[in-house]
Design a protein around this motif. Structure first.
Motif, short mmCIF file in Angstrom:
data_model
loop_
_atom_site.label_atom_id
_atom_site.label_comp_id
_atom_site.label_asym_id
_atom_site.label_seq_id
_atom_site.Cartn_x
_atom_site.Cartn_y
_atom_site.Cartn_z
N GLU A 89 -39.35 -80.07 72.00
CA GLU A 89 -39.01 -79.19 72.66
C GLU A 89 -39.82 -78.00 73.07
O GLU A 89 -39.50 -77.12 74.17
CB GLU A 89 -37.55 -78.61 72.03
CG GLU A 89 -36.43 -79.80 71.71
CD GLU A 89 -36.11 -80.48 73.03
OE1 GLU A 89 -35.87 -79.88 73.97
OE2 GLU A 89 -36.24 -81.72 72.94
N THR A 90 -40.90 -77.54 72.54
CA THR A 90 -41.54 -76.32 72.83
C THR A 90 -42.90 -76.70 73.35
O THR A 90 -43.85 -75.90 73.51
CB THR A 90 -41.54 -75.22 71.76
OG1 THR A 90 -42.31 -75.81 70.69
CG2 THR A 90 -40.30 -75.01 71.38
N LEU A 91 -43.52 -77.85 73.17
CA LEU A 91 -44.87 -78.49 73.53
C LEU A 91 -44.87 -79.60 74.38
O LEU A 91 -44.09 -80.64 74.36
CB LEU A 91 -45.38 -78.81 72.18
CG LEU A 91 -46.81 -79.05 71.99
CD1 LEU A 91 -47.74 -77.71 72.36
CD2 LEU A 91 -47.27 -79.40 70.62
N ILE A 109 -52.36 -78.50 77.69
CA ILE A 109 -51.29 -78.67 76.72
C ILE A 109 -50.52 -77.32 76.66
O ILE A 109 -51.22 -76.24 76.67
CB ILE A 109 -52.03 -78.69 75.07
CG1 ILE A 109 -52.67 -79.86 75.21
CG2 ILE A 109 -50.79 -78.46 74.09
CD1 ILE A 109 -51.77 -81.28 75.06
N THR A 110 -49.47 -77.23 76.72
CA THR A 110 -48.48 -76.14 77.07
C THR A 110 -47.55 -75.76 76.06
O THR A 110 -46.76 -76.87 75.45
CB THR A 110 -47.76 -75.97 78.49
OG1 THR A 110 -48.71 -75.79 79.46
CG2 THR A 110 -47.07 -74.66 78.36
N LYS A 125 -48.33 -76.54 65.30
CA LYS A 125 -48.25 -78.02 66.08
C LYS A 125 -48.95 -77.83 67.39
O LYS A 125 -49.89 -78.58 67.77
CB LYS A 125 -46.97 -78.49 66.18
CG LYS A 125 -47.27 -80.01 66.77
CD LYS A 125 -45.63 -80.72 66.32
CE LYS A 125 -45.79 -82.13 66.50
NZ LYS A 125 -45.02 -82.88 65.65
N ALA A 126 -48.84 -76.78 67.93
CA ALA A 126 -49.30 -76.45 69.27
C ALA A 126 -50.97 -76.41 69.03
O ALA A 126 -51.88 -76.91 69.91
CB ALA A 126 -48.75 -75.42 70.04
N LYS A 180 -43.70 -66.34 77.87
CA LYS A 180 -43.41 -67.55 78.86
C LYS A 180 -44.14 -68.96 78.46
O LYS A 180 -43.73 -69.76 79.04
CB LYS A 180 -43.63 -67.07 80.16
CG LYS A 180 -42.50 -66.06 80.63
CD LYS A 180 -42.96 -65.72 82.14
CE LYS A 180 -41.97 -64.34 82.47
NZ LYS A 180 -42.33 -63.64 83.55
N GLY A 181 -45.25 -68.46 77.58
CA GLY A 181 -45.98 -69.73 77.19
C GLY A 181 -47.30 -69.51 77.30
O GLY A 181 -47.90 -68.58 77.70
N LEU A 182 -48.09 -70.58 76.58
CA LEU A 182 -49.52 -70.35 76.37
C LEU A 182 -49.99 -71.85 76.77
O LEU A 182 -49.50 -72.72 76.06
CB LEU A 182 -50.09 -70.13 75.05
CG LEU A 182 -51.54 -70.45 74.61
CD1 LEU A 182 -52.36 -69.23 75.29
CD2 LEU A 182 -51.55 -70.21 72.95
#
Length: 196
Positions: A89-91, A109-110, A125-126, A180-182
């Motif tokens: 859900e987040t990756l 990879i976001t 995990k990211a 907002k994300g990496l």
């Protein structure tokens, strides 16, 4: 790709910038240049996304990438095919492919941070996926050295919408958009031959 959350689409839009001149006048405040892989004649990795996925998954049995799905990009003027693979859900993993050949222009990879009790585990995990992507293209690095190199790149790019470091035939890119994300990306660069 209808099931992608709005936050991912926003993140992909931030990660895949367009020419500043193509933006409407009210959107030109950032004056961001085009990402290098969007420039005419930008190099590709000598593999398709299916070939990459097969080799990556064989090398990373605990960090698998599912099939990439094309993202609808009707308004895209870059003549690239964009695709993404949901990890959780987040990756997400994403790519831009050269039309016609399907060869890879960029691999990304976001991570979309969601505050809460699972945020630390999601971040770890990211980082594991980002390290695995880095090590895929720098296979001589141990897991520990790969993580140190990733940490160094992320630290150098902290707070930057676009940070890049060239190393040999590779460009490592960090797009840090805060909450907002990496995004961490690996791209090929065109090497010039030295003349005497």
């Amino acid at each position: 790709m209808k099931n992608l959350p709005g936050a991912l689409l926003l993140s992909l839009a931030l990660t895949f910038p367009v020419w500043a001149e193509d933006a409407p006048p009210q959107d030109r405040s950032d004056h961001l240049p085009a990402a290098p892989y969007l420039l005419p004649g930008a190099p590709t990795f000598d593999m398709t996304i299916a070939q990459f996925r097969e080799k990556y998954n064989a090398a990373n049995p605990d960090l698998q990438l599912l099939e990439y799905r094309a993202i609808d990009s009707r308004d895209d003027k870059s003549n690239l095919t964009r695709a993404a693979s949901k990890i959780n859900e987040t990756l997400y993993a994403s790519t831009a492919l050269e039309q016609g050949t399907g060869k890879i222009k960029t691999l990304q990879i976001t991570w979309l941070p969601l505050p809460g009790p699972d945020e630390k585990n999601a971040q770890e995990k990211a980082m594991a996926y980002m390290t695995a992507l880095l090590r895929f293209f720098s296979p001589g690095l141990s897991a520990e050295d790969g993580r140190k190199k990733l940490d160094s790149l992320l630290s150098a790019g902290k707070g930057s919408r676009y940070f890049a470091r060239n190393e040999g035939a590779l460009r490592f890119v960090v797009a840090d958009n805060g909450d907002k994300g990496l995004t961490f990306a690996v791209e090929p660069i065109k090497l010039a031959l030295a003349t005497p």
